[in-house]
Every structure is written in structure tokens, then in C-alpha cells.
Write an enzyme that holds these catalytic residues in place. Structure first.
Site, mmCIF file in Angstrom:
data_model
loop_
_atom_site.group_PDB
_atom_site.id
_atom_site.type_symbol
_atom_site.label_atom_id
_atom_site.label_comp_id
_atom_site.label_asym_id
_atom_site.label_seq_id
_atom_site.Cartn_x
_atom_site.Cartn_y
_atom_site.Cartn_z
ATOM 1 N N ASP A 82 6.139 -10.274 14.055
ATOM 2 C CA ASP A 82 7.560 -10.037 13.769
ATOM 3 C C ASP A 82 7.955 -10.479 12.367
ATOM 4 O OD1 ASP A 82 6.974 -12.658 14.808
ATOM 5 O OD2 ASP A 82 9.108 -13.035 15.083
ATOM 6 N N GLU A 147 7.483 -15.251 16.515
ATOM 7 C CA GLU A 147 7.402 -16.516 15.761
ATOM 8 C C GLU A 147 8.735 -16.840 15.110
ATOM 9 O OE1 GLU A 147 7.003 -19.237 12.355
ATOM 10 O OE2 GLU A 147 7.646 -17.165 12.290
#
Ligand SMILES: CSCC[C@H](NC=O)C(=O)O
Ligand SMILES: [Zn+2]
Ligand SMILES: [Zn+2]
Length: 418
Positions: A82, A147
Site C-alpha cells: 500500500d 502498513e
């Protein structure tokens, strides 16, 4: 004709650009496209894959290059899928265009954080395979979701899983940060994130009246105390006594108060509620209870009609109760091999640091495995989460060489007695 255009060629740079073009920014990261892209790239170089799903819609892609001695603890190279959001209007090139300028800068959200390492791991393995390198220890690459939003449904679940345990990981490399100088940076710990809200309640009243204990007055008093605390820590940094990441940081991120009106706020009413939000980062050795006491007694005392909330994400101690820090001395053989691999690649390492921010490394450190944060970008401005995030093509390419050295050295290292 068009076949000679840069976009059509298949090179490490165009493959990096293709990965950068996948829209993986929150709040709607396209994990399935990212995973299919990486998976097919892995298969094209003869690397096995498996997709784990610990939370629906949040895949963990795991790639494996088996070693000749699979009984030895393996290596894990981690990156997150991400990205943080970008504001396109504030960029010189659209954040998911991956435009490469004539002077070789590749612009994209994720160029530094951390799609570079995601692809460099694979390119390094492609090159090592081409050179007929045979790994001794098994090499794994993991691509994890979320994350940037704390990793609770990503790395946290992965690191706690049977699948992870079965990998028998001996050493992990995760993301680090760019280095403006010509030494690479390496990180042995992360700071601990707290999201803190402090709230004040008080008597509402006419805007003209002076009285004690209004919500705003109480909140402002707390903000002053927080500012003083912040300054005392910042002064230590400014005096050169400690690095930024070696002290507690606290930064205000919002204030919320006032009685709304159609044109903004009612100006002659003192509100009965006011609140402020702060990003706090503790060092790995900060005593959390002591800080909580300070918050309860000084920053948000009930005696001033105040309350607080702290949102803590992730572990702060390993399974033995120790702070989450990886040794960077002779006691950690992996460190010595890693350091030597950087030297062999003709590069230099700066003194190991604590990372100012927070990554998924902490979830893996919690299991007791040594983890270093490392992203091989030198002579590079630190642009993670910034507008116009970009990476120089030559820096990207030399990072692949660095990982070839790191991966081959670590995989061939067999003296660790674990
Ligand atoms: C609450 S965990 C947040 C994790 C995030 N990681 C990267 O920027 C960070 O803010 O450091
Ligand atoms: Zn990152
Ligand atoms: Zn980030």
C-alpha cells in the site's frame, strides 16, 4: 515504429514504472492488481508464489526461492503493497503516472515508499538466477497490505501466523529510508506510535464573559504544557545531543472546537467542548506508564474537566519482554554479514539508527527474529509521504546490485548457530 518507444520495452525501469502505476493508495488500495502483477513477474523468473489471506481483501503475497539447505533458517525480504494518498494537484507529474523525466527522475507515489525495494528484491533474484547463483538458505519475499494504516490486518497477522512460523525465518530485511548523503542508512528499531486525543468540557457562556474552567481555556492550558514538553525534547535534538528518533516526539495534528454556524463558527459563544489530536512517538525504551501518568496528571487532568484517549497500535516488547531492537554489533552474526555485503558492493553504511516513524518491522521483531530496515537509496532527498515523491533511475538500478550482494551473502552464510 511504436515498438521502439520506451514504454514498450521490457527493462528493469519499465517494470518498476508498471508497478508504480498500480493505484495502491489508501483509502482504496488496489491490492489484487498489485498481487497479480508481482505474481506473474515472479513466475516469469521461475519463483514460486502463494497468496495468504488473513483478513478478507487483504492479501499477503509470499514468494519463495528454495535454498539447497532448507533446514537452515531462511531469509525474509519484506515490503508493503500500500501507499499513502497523494494530492495530484500539488504534483508536477500525476502521482500514478510514473513519468521518467529527461534527467532520469521517476515520479510516483511509492517510488521511495516502498515500491522500489519491492521490485529490487525481484530484479536482484532475476540477475542472480541468470548468473546461476544457487542459494544455500531459502529466500522468501513477502508483500503485505496495510502498513500505512498500522498493519493490524497485514503484517501483524502474518507475523503471528503458523505460516510465518513454518518459514523458520532467521533474519528479515524490511524498508528503511532514503539518505541525502552518500552512505546508506540502516535502522535497528522503530519508534512506537500513539494517537492521542485530549478533550475538555466546560461551562458554555457569553463570549464577553471571563470565567474559569471553560473548555477552550482548559484545552489551551494543556496545549501549552504539551508545547513545553515538546520543546524540551526538541531542544535536545537541536543541541546535537540526540537524533530526532532518539527522543519522544509530540506534534498537534488537529483541533476541534466551536459552535458551528452557517458561515463558520458562532463568535460570541464560548463552547462547552473542545478537543485536540496529537501524533506521539515513543522511543523503544520510553516507559509508557510514566508518559501515561504525565498525560493523566498534567495534560488531561480530570480536575480540569479533561479526559483523554490513546490509540496504541502494535507491540512494544518482544515475547521475552525486551524492547524491540535488533542488535547491530558482534553479537548478531547477521549484522556482520549484512555489513560486509554492503562493503563488498562498494558501498558505505551510516551508523545504525532508530527509525523516526513506524513500520511493519516491529511485528516481526516481536517474534524474536532480527530485523533491519534498509532501502538502498543514497544521494536522494527524503520524499516519503511528500508531494512529488521520486527516485533517480540510476539510484534504483544500483539498489538492485546492492541486493544481489546482500541476498547472495546472507543466503550463503552458514555459520549462524541458531
Ligand atoms: C499507527 S501505525 C502507523 C504506521 C505509519 N507507517 C508509515 O508511515 C506511521 O505513521 O509511521
Ligand atoms: Zn513504507
Ligand atoms: Zn509510508
Amino acid at each position: 515504429t511504436e515498438s521502439h518507444e520506451e514504454q514498450e520495452q521490457d527493462t528493469p525501469i519499465t517494470r518498476f514504472q508498471s508497478y508504480l502505476r498500480i493505484k495502491t493508495a489508501h483509502p482504496e488500495p488496489d491490492y489484487s492488481s498489485a498481487v497479480s502483477f508481482l505474481k506473474s513477474l515472479a513466475h516469469s523468473i521461475g519463483i514460486q508464489s502463494q497468496t495468504l489471506e488473513f483478513s478478507p481483501g487483504k492479501p499477503v503475497l509470499l514468494l519463495t526461492w528454495p535454498g539447497s539447505n532448507p533446514s537452515l533458517p531462511s531469509l525474509l525480504f519484506n515490503s508493503h503493497l500500500d501507499s499513502v494518498p497523494a494530492e495530484p494537484s500539488k504534483w508536477v507529474h500525476p502521482p500514478f503516472s510514473a513519468v521518467r523525466t529527461s534527467d532520469g527522475k521517476i515520479f510516483a507515489r511509492g517510488a521511495q515508499d516502498d515500491k522500489c525495494i519491492a521490485m529490487q528484491y525481484l530484479e536482484a533474484i532475476r540477475n542472480l538466477k541468470q548468473k546461476k547463483f544457487v542459494p544455500t538458505r531459502t529466500i522468501h519475499i513477502s508483500y503485505v497490505p496495510d502498513e500505512e494504516i498500522g498493519g493490524v490486518d497485514g503484517a501483524a497477522k502474518f507475523a503471528a501466523s503458523k505460516e510465518f512460523r513454518d518459514l523458520n525465518v532467521g533474519f528479515v530485511l524490511d524498508e528503511g529510508q532514503a539518505s541525502p548523503g552518500d552512505e546508506f542508512r540502516v535502522f535497528y528499531a522503530d519508534r512506537i506510535p500513539w494517537h492521542m486525543k485530549i478533550k475538555a468540557k466546560g461551562q458554555p457562556g457569553h463570549g464577553s464573559r471571563m470565567y474559569d474552567n471553560s473548555a477552550m481555556e482548559n484545552l489551551m492550558k494543556s496545549c501549552e504544557l504539551v508545547s513545553r514538553f515538546r520543546e524540551s525534547h526538541f531542544d535536545v535534538v537541536k543541541a546535537g545531543i540526540a537524533a530526532n528518533s532518539e527522543v519522544i516526539s509530540i506534534n498537534p495534528v488537529y483541533v476541534k472546537a466551536g459552535v458551528p454556524s452557517p458561515t463558520g463558527f458562532v463568535m460570541n459563544v464560548q463552547p462547552s467542548e473542545a478537543e485536540a489530536g496529537f501524533d506521539l512517538r515513543l522511543t523503544p525504551t520510553t516507559d509508557p506508564d510514566e508518559l501515561k501518568r504525565r498525560i493523566a496528571e498534567e495534560w488531561a487532568p480530570a480536575t480540569r474537566n479533561m479526559s483523554y484517549e490513546i490509540k496504541e497500535t502494535g507491540p512494544i516488547r518482544d515475547n521475552m519482554g525486551r524492547p524491540l531492537m535488533t542488535a547491530t554489533n558482534d553479537s548478531n552474526p547477521w549484522w556482520l554479514v549484512f555489513k560486509q555485503a554492503i562493503t563488498s558492493a562498494g558501498e558505505k553504511l551510516a551508523k545504525p539508527e532508530i527509525l523516526s516513524s513506524t513500520t511493519d518491522a516491529r511485528y516481526m521483531r516481536q517474534t524474536g527474529v532480527p530485523v533491519l530496515g534498509f532501502s538502498p537509496m543514497k544521494n536522494t532527498p527524503i520524499l516519503l509521504h511528500d508531494h512529488n515523491e521520486h527516485l533517480q533511475d540510476t539510484v534504483y538500478m544500483s539498489g538492485i546490485k546492492v541486493y544481489e550482494s546482500v541476498i547472495s551473502s546472507l543466503s550463503s552464510f552458514t555459520e549462524a548457530s541458531d
